[in-house]
Enzyme design. Sequence first.
Site, PDB file in Angstrom:
ATOM      1  CD1 TRP A 155      -5.985  -6.458   6.505  1.00  0.00           C
ATOM      2  CD2 TRP A 155      -6.363  -4.609   5.317  1.00  0.00           C
ATOM      3  NE1 TRP A 155      -5.682  -6.742   5.203  1.00  0.00           N
ATOM      4  CE2 TRP A 155      -5.898  -5.625   4.445  1.00  0.00           C
ATOM      5  CE3 TRP A 155      -6.679  -3.352   4.793  1.00  0.00           C
ATOM      6  CZ2 TRP A 155      -5.731  -5.403   3.074  1.00  0.00           C
ATOM      7  CZ3 TRP A 155      -6.511  -3.146   3.434  1.00  0.00           C
ATOM      8  CH2 TRP A 155      -6.041  -4.153   2.582  1.00  0.00           C
ATOM      9  CG  ASP A 173       2.215   0.041   0.127  1.00  0.00           C
ATOM     10  OD1 ASP A 173       1.141   0.569  -0.164  1.00  0.00           O
ATOM     11  OD2 ASP A 173       2.683  -0.932  -0.465  1.00  0.00           O
ATOM     12  CD1 TRP A 224       5.086  -0.666  -4.632  1.00  0.00           C
ATOM     13  CD2 TRP A 224       3.786  -0.237  -6.394  1.00  0.00           C
ATOM     14  NE1 TRP A 224       4.474   0.539  -4.408  1.00  0.00           N
ATOM     15  CE2 TRP A 224       3.667   0.823  -5.478  1.00  0.00           C
ATOM     16  CE3 TRP A 224       3.065  -0.194  -7.581  1.00  0.00           C
ATOM     17  CZ2 TRP A 224       2.843   1.930  -5.717  1.00  0.00           C
ATOM     18  CZ3 TRP A 224       2.240   0.909  -7.811  1.00  0.00           C
ATOM     19  CH2 TRP A 224       2.143   1.943  -6.886  1.00  0.00           C
TER      20      TRP A 224
END
EC number: 3.2.1.-
Length: 358
Positions: free
Chosen positions: A77, A155, A199
């Site tokens: 990441w 996201d 989600w």
Amino acid sequence: MSLCSLTQRVLAASVAAVVGLTLASAPPAGATPANPLVGNWGVHTGKWDNTYPAYQHAHGHKKRLYGKVALRPHAAWFTAHTHSISTSLERYIERTQHGDPNKLVQFALFRQWPDREARRHVPLTAADQAAYRSWMDTVAQTIGNRRVMIILEPDLALDAPGGHTADPAVRLSLVRYAAQRLSSLPNATVYLEAGAPDWLKASTATQLLIDAGIGYTRGFALGGTHHTSVGADVNYAAAIASGLAARGYPGKTAVLDTADNGHPFTYQRYRKHHSHKSFLTPITCKRKRQRVCVTLGVPPTTNVTAYSRKLHLNATQNARLATYVDAFVWVGRPWRAGNGKSFSRKRLLQAARTTPFR
């Protein structure tokens, strides 16, 4: 023999020695030539997440357990807080390809939250936006013509569960810029992160992907930092891909994160069983028969249909898997608290010890 050649041979021997290790190497039977992920995947041997050093210094059974993570491809990441993105990414690529430009390097890019999501209610300034574009330009220049898979902006710019975002349209325009810039590289395959089926509704994720530049990318990624089942993710991928096709974006495919869903559960189920525990750092399984806990899932591979029986997929899900999924990848990091804080040997060993997959 040169020191470099000796090092590469030792590394190759170490990787091959792990019992049950499954990598995407030679194209599996039935693989579609159009899948850009088919081929040799690089394994990182640096210190970026501490898994490889832990493997190097372990012995016996613990070494084998560490190897279940350290010797398998998993994505780094890179964020706004990465020290010198150009230097860090360059070093990461070098320690993953080991001089072989055909090895696929995998990583995720988080940059739309320069001050972390806690400040999502604060609009980005013109300087913030310029810094974002400059950062992505630097990433693109560093990659050049090397073979990479990128998970872009998990996201997205959600104005959904998790809090109000002050300027979602601005942030989505920045992600669009990154999607176009990175996808223009000759050997880069980009997937926009689209969340998980526990989600967002598929229709909501579809619209976000369109706004974020799905037209430029290979497709989308599912399951990062969530723990839903492969079956649920496959159904979700099919719904999103169909929705995109209906909106004029046909042929989009997905990669599924299976780093931490060996015993899958939803956000809602976790909150019901562990209301006092953080979903960002869910408990790891301590026993193989334990449920609603984190353990390693399907090893990273493009041979996704090889695990259909083990995953208890039905005929419809099998067909969707073959149609819509390019690979199982490891993006989540269950061996780190909060998926991004401190490395935990205990968490890694528990997740490796309890996985139902070899």
